[in-house]
Design a protein around this motif. Sequence first.
Motif, PDB file in Angstrom:
ATOM      1  N   GLY A  93       1.060   6.339  -3.985  1.00  0.00           N
ATOM      2  CA  GLY A  93       0.165   5.407  -3.296  1.00  0.00           C
ATOM      3  C   GLY A  93       0.233   5.505  -1.788  1.00  0.00           C
ATOM      4  O   GLY A  93      -0.181   4.602  -1.081  1.00  0.00           O
ATOM      5  N   LYS A 149     -11.791   1.751  -5.517  1.00  0.00           N
ATOM      6  CA  LYS A 149     -10.549   1.703  -6.298  1.00  0.00           C
ATOM      7  C   LYS A 149      -9.747   2.987  -6.117  1.00  0.00           C
ATOM      8  O   LYS A 149      -8.525   2.952  -5.975  1.00  0.00           O
ATOM      9  N   ASP A 150     -10.446   4.108  -6.113  1.00  0.00           N
ATOM     10  CA  ASP A 150      -9.769   5.394  -5.927  1.00  0.00           C
ATOM     11  C   ASP A 150      -9.205   5.530  -4.518  1.00  0.00           C
ATOM     12  O   ASP A 150      -8.077   5.988  -4.323  1.00  0.00           O
ATOM     13  N   PHE A 152      -8.260   3.212  -2.374  1.00  0.00           N
ATOM     14  CA  PHE A 152      -7.120   2.335  -2.092  1.00  0.00           C
ATOM     15  C   PHE A 152      -5.903   2.702  -2.934  1.00  0.00           C
ATOM     16  O   PHE A 152      -4.763   2.464  -2.516  1.00  0.00           O
ATOM     17  N   LYS A 153      -6.126   3.286  -4.130  1.00  0.00           N
ATOM     18  CA  LYS A 153      -4.989   3.764  -4.917  1.00  0.00           C
ATOM     19  C   LYS A 153      -4.330   4.966  -4.243  1.00  0.00           C
ATOM     20  O   LYS A 153      -3.123   5.160  -4.324  1.00  0.00           O
ATOM     21  N   ALA A 156      -2.660   2.676  -0.063  1.00  0.00           N
ATOM     22  CA  ALA A 156      -2.883   1.232  -0.011  1.00  0.00           C
ATOM     23  C   ALA A 156      -3.062   0.721   1.420  1.00  0.00           C
ATOM     24  O   ALA A 156      -3.658  -0.335   1.631  1.00  0.00           O
ATOM     25  N   ILE A 159      -6.343  -0.638   2.801  1.00  0.00           N
ATOM     26  CA  ILE A 159      -6.725  -2.059   2.681  1.00  0.00           C
ATOM     27  C   ILE A 159      -6.704  -2.706   4.061  1.00  0.00           C
ATOM     28  O   ILE A 159      -7.643  -3.398   4.462  1.00  0.00           O
ATOM     29  N   VAL A 180     -12.113  -4.997  -4.326  1.00  0.00           N
ATOM     30  CA  VAL A 180     -10.963  -4.136  -4.627  1.00  0.00           C
ATOM     31  C   VAL A 180      -9.782  -4.480  -3.716  1.00  0.00           C
ATOM     32  O   VAL A 180      -8.622  -4.392  -4.139  1.00  0.00           O
ATOM     33  N   GLU A 183      -8.025  -7.190  -5.371  1.00  0.00           N
ATOM     34  CA  GLU A 183      -7.372  -6.729  -6.594  1.00  0.00           C
ATOM     35  C   GLU A 183      -6.100  -5.936  -6.309  1.00  0.00           C
ATOM     36  O   GLU A 183      -5.119  -6.037  -7.054  1.00  0.00           O
ATOM     37  N   GLN A 184      -6.097  -5.161  -5.232  1.00  0.00           N
ATOM     38  CA  GLN A 184      -5.030  -4.179  -5.024  1.00  0.00           C
ATOM     39  C   GLN A 184      -4.086  -4.500  -3.866  1.00  0.00           C
ATOM     40  O   GLN A 184      -3.238  -3.674  -3.525  1.00  0.00           O
ATOM     41  N   ASP A 186      -1.472  -6.106  -3.621  1.00  0.00           N
ATOM     42  CA  ASP A 186      -0.044  -6.001  -3.950  1.00  0.00           C
ATOM     43  C   ASP A 186       0.483  -4.576  -3.809  1.00  0.00           C
ATOM     44  O   ASP A 186       1.695  -4.368  -3.689  1.00  0.00           O
ATOM     45  N   ASN A 187      -0.414  -3.601  -3.811  1.00  0.00           N
ATOM     46  CA  ASN A 187       0.021  -2.208  -3.677  1.00  0.00           C
ATOM     47  C   ASN A 187       0.540  -1.888  -2.283  1.00  0.00           C
ATOM     48  O   ASN A 187       1.093  -0.806  -2.052  1.00  0.00           O
TER      49      ASN A 187
END
Length: 428
Positions: A93, A149-150, A152-153, A156, A159, A180, A183-184, A186-187
Amino acid sequence: MEIPLDISKIMCALTDKGYEAFVVGGCVRDSLLHKKPKDWDITTNATPAQMCNALSDYRLIPTGEKYGTITVLVGGMPYEITTYRADGNYSDGRRPDKVTFSQNIEEDLQRRDFTINAMAYSHHTGLIDLFGGMTDIKNKVIRCVGNPKDRFKEDALRIMRAIRFACRLNFTVSEDTVTVILEQVDNLKHVSQERITGELIEILKAKNEKNRHLTEYIIKSTIPEICKRATHTPNMFNYTMDGIFIDKTGDIEILLAILFCDNCAEKSAKMAQIVLTRMKFDNKTINNVCYLIRNHDLKMQPNKRYAKGILNKFGYEKSLKLLEFQILHKSAHKHSIEKKEDFEQFSADAENLRNLWQQIIEDKEVFQLKDLAINGDDLIKFGIPQGKNLGKILLECLEYVMDNPENNNKNDLYKEVVCTTLKKFRNT
């Protein structure tokens, strides 16, 4: 677009050897926004070895050959050139597991974070904009390249970068990107604290009302202690955010002090010290933030004698910063101040005090020991032995001069202070 001469020379050296060369990313974005780019990045289909061959007339620094990056010095200035690349999976990540060099500019642009950063330009080809970056600039929108989604994965930290760009450029973040982010978030735990802190600093400095909700959200997410404060003041977080958004100084120490300052100065300072240490801030910043918090309720009286006392205690720069912080803090809390007249009086007093400090500095009036007409060596020559009495006499001299600036000379100080103080010491 206008490309600086040194950049054009590098691009020509590459194209003369049959390679492609484009300026890419932030410099293209800023140029289209009519802003002066801070950095110019070049991308090419030449490999690092081929770059070195094509640019053999210049001094080269192999700063990141693994990732296809060479730094070239032209006119003493460093410029980065990177081979087109396609990134592999981002299992941690943060960074790609594998980087593959590409011969395709389209593939290189596809891996970038936001549409406004995924454009390339050369005089030969013109603007390459495959993902609607120019449209998003016109519409003032931050949008991910492809599926958010891709993106930020993969990293991170994007964000926070999305929010930072939105704040700095006064853009909005597209709805699908915001979804997103929520949603993400926490990453971000996979990202180093230094990188998070760096982005947060820029967000705090660049904040704007258009992105207040996202700014508040990322502060709560990265500094959860802010919402866990035991406070007797209702809506404390709202007052905190009001202070952040009222601020015009852009001073990170003032902004951090606003974040942590509560109705209990000592507890707030202790929390700030713990959290800012965790966030990898340097000791100087931490100490200055805690100083502001601990003194946020220090009464500032607009008379010259008191003004000199504050300057003596803190110095001019720190005194001025403390006053700016107090103004900001009270402005954020003015709706909770019982009387409107109290806030208006404070504002008037603060302005008078600022003017007094400016006058004291301009008139070179004494408020520190080092500016006295006499020093410890003079007193020793006068016959006073070294010891605590020496320091006490100098402080008495300073007190006298702050009230009588025209008498800052050795004769008056010996006559009015030194001899009188020595008599007092003998009598006690």
